[in-house]
Design a protein around this motif. Structure first.
Motif, mmCIF file in Angstrom:
data_model
loop_
_atom_site.group_PDB
_atom_site.id
_atom_site.type_symbol
_atom_site.label_atom_id
_atom_site.label_comp_id
_atom_site.label_asym_id
_atom_site.label_seq_id
_atom_site.Cartn_x
_atom_site.Cartn_y
_atom_site.Cartn_z
ATOM 1 N N LEU A 30 7.178 8.636 -7.354
ATOM 2 C CA LEU A 30 7.393 7.279 -6.866
ATOM 3 C C LEU A 30 7.818 7.325 -5.407
ATOM 4 O O LEU A 30 8.577 8.202 -4.995
ATOM 5 N N PRO A 31 7.353 6.400 -4.592
ATOM 6 C CA PRO A 31 7.778 6.362 -3.178
ATOM 7 C C PRO A 31 9.209 5.856 -3.061
ATOM 8 O O PRO A 31 9.811 5.403 -4.050
ATOM 9 N N GLU A 32 9.756 5.915 -1.866
ATOM 10 C CA GLU A 32 11.126 5.431 -1.646
ATOM 11 C C GLU A 32 11.231 3.946 -1.987
ATOM 12 O O GLU A 32 12.208 3.512 -2.587
ATOM 13 N N GLU A 33 10.208 3.181 -1.587
ATOM 14 C CA GLU A 33 10.181 1.770 -1.966
ATOM 15 C C GLU A 33 9.526 1.691 -3.344
ATOM 16 O O GLU A 33 8.326 1.785 -3.481
ATOM 17 N N LYS A 34 10.329 1.566 -4.360
ATOM 18 C CA LYS A 34 9.852 1.675 -5.738
ATOM 19 C C LYS A 34 8.737 0.675 -6.023
ATOM 20 O O LYS A 34 8.783 -0.473 -5.609
ATOM 21 N N ILE A 35 7.719 1.133 -6.737
ATOM 22 C CA ILE A 35 6.615 0.262 -7.131
ATOM 23 C C ILE A 35 7.072 -0.611 -8.307
ATOM 24 O O ILE A 35 7.499 -0.099 -9.336
ATOM 25 N N THR A 36 6.962 -1.904 -8.133
ATOM 26 C CA THR A 36 7.340 -2.838 -9.189
ATOM 27 C C THR A 36 6.098 -3.267 -9.961
ATOM 28 O O THR A 36 5.148 -3.778 -9.369
ATOM 29 N N TYR A 37 6.111 -3.025 -11.261
ATOM 30 C CA TYR A 37 4.966 -3.427 -12.083
ATOM 31 C C TYR A 37 5.417 -3.666 -13.509
ATOM 32 O O TYR A 37 6.518 -3.268 -13.919
ATOM 33 N N ARG B 230 0.861 -1.179 0.000
ATOM 34 C CA ARG B 230 0.000 0.000 0.000
ATOM 35 C C ARG B 230 0.903 1.236 0.000
ATOM 36 O O ARG B 230 1.846 1.327 0.793
ATOM 37 N N TYR B 231 0.618 2.170 -0.883
ATOM 38 C CA TYR B 231 1.462 3.350 -1.020
ATOM 39 C C TYR B 231 0.618 4.621 -0.915
ATOM 40 O O TYR B 231 -0.468 4.693 -1.491
ATOM 41 N N THR B 232 1.129 5.610 -0.193
ATOM 42 C CA THR B 232 0.533 6.945 -0.209
ATOM 43 C C THR B 232 1.370 7.791 -1.160
ATOM 44 O O THR B 232 2.550 8.049 -0.901
ATOM 45 N N LEU B 233 0.769 8.195 -2.278
ATOM 46 C CA LEU B 233 1.501 8.871 -3.341
ATOM 47 C C LEU B 233 1.120 10.346 -3.416
ATOM 48 O O LEU B 233 -0.026 10.718 -3.170
ATOM 49 N N LYS C 260 9.948 8.130 -14.114
ATOM 50 C CA LYS C 260 10.218 8.526 -12.737
ATOM 51 C C LYS C 260 8.949 8.817 -11.946
ATOM 52 O O LYS C 260 9.010 9.165 -10.767
ATOM 53 N N THR C 261 7.808 8.725 -12.598
ATOM 54 C CA THR C 261 6.531 8.882 -11.920
ATOM 55 C C THR C 261 5.626 7.711 -12.292
ATOM 56 O O THR C 261 5.877 7.003 -13.270
ATOM 57 N N VAL C 262 4.570 7.523 -11.515
ATOM 58 C CA VAL C 262 3.562 6.518 -11.835
ATOM 59 C C VAL C 262 2.270 7.269 -12.151
ATOM 60 O O VAL C 262 1.905 8.210 -11.443
#
Length: 510
Positions: free
Chosen positions: A293-300, A271-274, A333-335
């Motif tokens: 992107l959060p510090e813990e990069k979203i992998t997709y 779960r990420y707060t973006l 660099k963004t989602v």
């Protein structure tokens, strides 16, 4: 009739549909109880529902305030309604059980978490806590033969909405296979086998469990292959009810909790707060939102989707959660995601469009199998309708950023020319062998000098624009009627089903 049902499903969020379904089941149970078809008191059912709702809604507000999280009323309502269908409504004893189980269910959402994401189905976790820590237990009283037709009909609608037919089918086939083998090895006879099947299907909550409980998106794998394995494992656990666990008889809720834990270990959700980085208008009433992107990069993978929760006041009956395909590529660099803005809008989209950079949204549950094949040398065809172009933008941006050549044809369908988005990317991709054909469906409002296609995607158009269609893999994304029409056209051209991939597109909740 099916078109009417699909239209309703397309314009109703999964969570809202589930609420309608559960309320309907409780209403039917109340009517049956009043007619002495079920052995409960209608007033007791009302008291049980009220206690569950009060506990879940108030408990969720308190827990959200304590943990600094968003209180999701819709999710808490679903939890309460399901709990009321599992714990027998026998006032006054059931009130204590309902309150304890409902409180434990809400607590599990905040305490049994990893990276702010709950691991266990909340109702199952609450039911297990009730059985292990108190003298009470759930009975799954919704599993009555009288309730079965209504349970099955509504459950089918939910499964169709979430496109998890294969998951439910795998679970049921595995369950009945285990049941059959168990009978054949212990008391082999046709009558014993028939009895076991009838008991398993008619006199239990099997269908409710299969269609409502274990299909919950946030605690099950996000890919088809993962969901099939999850279904097999859950069925294996569900079909062994006599195994003791901590001094308790093994129950369906215990089976689901164990399966949830295994699923999280193998297919974890986060779960990420973006934070909003930018928003822009891509075309008429089409917006794209990009988040840091959060510090813990979203992998997709390009083409996958996420669930997006937008906290806001005065939430309307369409809720504060949506599924949107990612329009960004993992190389960026963004989602990002894109939406179509309809008038009048939902409270969700009205709030989203009004959001300024620095605003936040909650993203969860990267999932989906609508992704690029490993080999781009094979013929590929993307058929995009309207905002259904978003996952294709993700795929195409990844191809362009990697500089890969692709044997790719894009059929991009809109009603009007001013609805076309991402044209600059299509132009760049042309240098890598990508051919894009723009198609407008409103022949009466073509712009001057229009050189693209006109009409709907049918067999004739596909054959004309994609000469090697028999060898191609087709990816379809957009409004459900367009996807179904394109799939029908491909069937008329004898394109095998295995060469057709459709996007999980859970509907336009405007």
């Amino acid at each position: 009739m099916m078109q009417i049902i699909d239209r309703f499903l397309d314009r109703t969020t999964m969570y809202r549909l589930t609420v309608y379904y559960l309320v309907a089941l409780l209403g039917i149970a109340t009517i049956f109880s009043a007619g002495h078809i079920l052995t409960f008191n209608p007033l007791d059912i009302a008291i049980s529902v009220t206690a569950a709702l009060a506990t879940c809604l108030i408990g969720n507000e308190i827990a959200a305030a304590v943990f600094g999280a968003t209180a999701n009323t819709e999710s808490s309502t679903i939890t309460a309604l399901i709990m009321a269908l599992l714990i027998p409504p026998t006032y006054p004893m059931n009130i204590v059980a309902v309150v304890l189980a409902s409180g434990a269910a809400i607590a599990s959402k905040y305490l049994l978490t990893v990276e702010k994401h709950h691991v266990f189905n909340p109702v199952a976790a609450g039911a297990v806590a009730l059985a292990l820590l108190t003298p009470f237990s759930v009975t799954w009283w919704v599993g009555s033969p009288w309730m079965l037709p209504f349970v099955a009909l509504g459950g089918w609608a939910i499964v169709r909405k979430t496109q998890r037919e294969d998951m439910v089918a795998t679970f049921l086939v595995t369950f009945f296979a285990i049941t059959t083998l168990s009978v054949l090895f212990t008391r082999p006879s046709f009558s014993s086998l028939t009895t076991a099947w009838i008991v398993g299907f008619v006199h239990s909550a099997l269908i409710f469990f299969a269609t409502v409980m274990f299909t919950e998106p946030l605690t099950s794998p996000g890919t088809k292959a993962g969901r099939r394995w999850f279904a097999v494992a859950t069925a294996l656990l569900y079909a062994t009810p006599q195994v003791p666990l901590f001094g308790q008889v093994f129950t369906p809720e215990m089976a689901l909790v164990l399966a949830n834990f295994g699923a999280f270990l193998l297919w974890p959700h986060y779960r990420y707060t973006l934070t909003l980085a930018a928003k822009k208008i891509l075309a008429k009433d089409v917006y794209e939102f990009s988040f840091y992107l959060p510090e813990e990069k979203i992998t997709y993978r390009p083409g996958q989707f996420m669930e997006w929760t937008l906290p806001h006041s005065s939430v309307d009956n369409r809720g504060n959660r949506r599924y949107f395909s990612l329009s960004s590529a993992p190389t960026e660099k963004t989602v990002s995601f894109a939406i179509k803005y309809y008038d009048p809008p939902s409270s969700y989209k009205r709030t989203l469009v009004a959001m300024e950079p620095g605003g936040s949204i909650i993203a969860t549950d990267v999932a989906g199998d609508f992704t690029l094949p490993k080999k781009l040398s094979q013929p590929l065809v993307f058929v995009a309708g309207g905002i259904g172009v978003a996952p294709f933008r993700s795929m195409l941006k990844a191809i362009v950023d990697r500089g890969e050549r692709a044997n790719l044809t894009i059929l991009y369908v809109n009603r009007h020319a001013d609805e076309i988005a991402y044209n600059d990317l299509f132009i760049r991709a042309a240098g890598l062998g990508v051919k894009t054909y723009y198609i407008l469906t409103d022949a009466k409002s073509l712009p001057p000098g229009w050189k693209g296609g006109v009409g709907h995607v049918d067999a004739k158009m596909i054959a004309q624009l994609v000469p090697d269609y028999q060898r191609a893999s087709f990816y379809l994304s957009g409004p459900q009627p367009m996807v179904e029409a394109a799939a029908s056209a491909l069937a008329n051209l004898s394109v095998p089903d295995k060469q057709i991939v459709t996007d999980f597109f859970p509907g336009y909740a405007t």
